[in-house]
Design a protein around this motif. Sequence first.
Motif, PDB file in Angstrom:
ATOM      1  N   MET A 205       0.872  -1.158  -0.046  1.00 51.21           N
ATOM      2  CA  MET A 205      -0.033   0.048   0.027  1.00 51.21           C
ATOM      3  C   MET A 205       0.914   1.375   0.139  1.00 51.21           C
ATOM      4  SD  MET A 205       0.919  -1.221   2.842  1.00 51.21           S
ATOM      5  CE  MET A 205       1.234  -0.882   4.541  1.00 51.21           C
ATOM      6  N   ARG A 207       0.480   3.726   1.615  1.00 57.10           N
ATOM      7  CA  ARG A 207       0.624   4.348   3.001  1.00 57.10           C
ATOM      8  C   ARG A 207       1.668   3.470   4.126  1.00 57.10           C
ATOM      9  NH1 ARG A 207      -2.514   8.090   4.893  1.00 57.10           N
ATOM     10  NH2 ARG A 207      -2.975   7.304   6.902  1.00 57.10           N
ATOM     11  N   THR A 228      -4.229   2.207   7.390  1.00 55.61           N
ATOM     12  CA  THR A 228      -4.617   1.735   5.924  1.00 55.61           C
ATOM     13  C   THR A 228      -5.507   0.604   5.944  1.00 55.61           C
ATOM     14  OG1 THR A 228      -3.431   0.717   4.076  1.00 55.61           O
ATOM     15  CG2 THR A 228      -2.522   0.386   6.014  1.00 55.61           C
ATOM     16  N   LEU A 229      -6.110   0.393   4.713  1.00 57.46           N
ATOM     17  CA  LEU A 229      -7.083  -0.630   4.661  1.00 57.46           C
ATOM     18  C   LEU A 229      -6.274  -1.822   4.447  1.00 57.46           C
ATOM     19  CD1 LEU A 229      -9.853   0.384   1.966  1.00 57.46           C
ATOM     20  CD2 LEU A 229     -10.176  -0.389   4.066  1.00 57.46           C
ATOM     21  N   SER A 259      -3.026   2.521  -3.939  1.00 60.53           N
ATOM     22  CA  SER A 259      -3.854   3.615  -3.146  1.00 60.53           C
ATOM     23  C   SER A 259      -4.971   3.057  -2.329  1.00 60.53           C
ATOM     24  CB  SER A 259      -4.392   4.668  -3.940  1.00 60.53           C
ATOM     25  OG  SER A 259      -5.406   4.282  -4.720  1.00 60.53           O
ATOM     26  N   GLU A 260      -5.217   3.704  -1.363  1.00 62.49           N
ATOM     27  CA  GLU A 260      -6.524   2.954  -0.569  1.00 62.49           C
ATOM     28  C   GLU A 260      -7.796   2.968  -1.487  1.00 62.49           C
ATOM     29  OE1 GLU A 260      -6.265   2.825   3.108  1.00 62.49           O
ATOM     30  OE2 GLU A 260      -4.487   2.715   2.426  1.00 62.49           O
ATOM     31  N   GLY A 280      -8.023  -6.189   2.873  1.00 65.70           N
ATOM     32  CA  GLY A 280      -7.302  -5.364   2.269  1.00 65.70           C
ATOM     33  C   GLY A 280      -5.920  -5.798   1.693  1.00 65.70           C
ATOM     34  N   ASP A 324     -12.711   5.629   4.244  1.00 70.02           N
ATOM     35  CA  ASP A 324     -11.543   6.153   4.175  1.00 70.02           C
ATOM     36  C   ASP A 324     -11.273   5.883   5.682  1.00 70.02           C
ATOM     37  OD1 ASP A 324      -9.043   7.385   4.144  1.00 70.02           O
ATOM     38  OD2 ASP A 324      -9.942   9.332   3.533  1.00 70.02           O
ATOM     39  N   THR A 326      -8.350   5.918   6.886  1.00 71.54           N
ATOM     40  CA  THR A 326      -7.361   6.876   7.303  1.00 71.54           C
ATOM     41  C   THR A 326      -8.142   8.123   8.224  1.00 71.54           C
ATOM     42  OG1 THR A 326      -7.258   8.296   5.306  1.00 71.54           O
ATOM     43  CG2 THR A 326      -6.035   6.400   5.188  1.00 71.54           C
TER      44      THR A 326
END
Length: 329
Positions: A205, A207, A228-229, A259-260, A280, A324, A326
């Motif tokens: 990911m 992040r 993060t997911l 990305s997420e 995820g 989201d 985050t």
Amino acid sequence: MAAVSISDIEAARQALEGRLRLTPVEASPSLSERAGVPVVLKLEHHQITGSFKLRGATNAVLSLDSAQKEAGVVGVSTGNHGRGLAYAAKQAGVRCIICMSELVPQNKVDGIRAQGAEVRIVGRSQDDAQEEVDRLVAQEHMTMLPPFDHPHIIAGQGTVGLEILKQVPDVTTILVPLSGGGLISGLAAAAKARNPDIRIIGVSMERGAAMHECLKAGKPIHVEEMKTLADSLGGGIGLDNQYTFAMTRDLVDQTVTVSEAQIAGAIRHAYWQERQIIEGSGSVSIAAILGDRVELEGPTVCMVSGGNIDLDLHHRIISGEDVDVTQEG
Ligand SMILES: *Cc1c(COP(=O)(O)O)cnc(C)c1O
């Protein structure tokens, strides 16, 4: 010479024989159309305990000598490694203690207990939990089994590579979710020993892509952990990393990030197009294809590494809610 060789992985395969599930592979018409090459999913979220982590944990527990088995094993992971270790130890009749802080959510505590481990709740931080582990190792001679940076763990994870080569003999590229690198190190060692031309691509990911950043830096560095997911991919590779950094650097052809929004899209895709419930972290390989993060030239295996996701969160994602994590507390 890599720390883990094909013969170590063959030995792990023999040790695991009959103890774990042979997880299925399934062709994905929608991803194949999207990528322009045949894409096959390796459905490792159907492994017992919901992830491939059981392979390494089982191999590591079975590799202990009798005195070590007598004293038992400890860990700090509250996620997929913790579940795998708890289950592996129980199957082998070995005592297992997972240490965690008071802040760990009850569903995670229950998840570990359900696999048969003793849960020890200590203090209010990961460091407090680690202190208890250190004490158990020093005073009770228990063995600490880490989630990725350990030869028997890497060899166990590598058995999934042997399976993929058998199930998809014409594979040219394998997309692999990447965190500490135990999975990709073992898988790449197995695949490249059989056919050095197979491309291995790690997917993390955006992040907190620890290994991706360390490879860029040319050495293990501190990478900040973020929400993060792909929560099973969080955490660093260890500044004192012994095995997985070098193996990933030497054996993996490319690493990419997603990305997420791409991770959420992949979870959604897996549910509606493939009828699979995946977490995820398990979905980032699919996200890399859907997000055009990789160029594929031939038959491709997309490793789906785990399925342990909070079902409320899953429901929100597949319903199309703009989730989201985050921004969530
Ligand atoms: C642990 C984990 C990974 C990453 O494995 P590493 O060996 O740490 O690279 C990927 N997916 C899932 C579901 C995991 O639990």
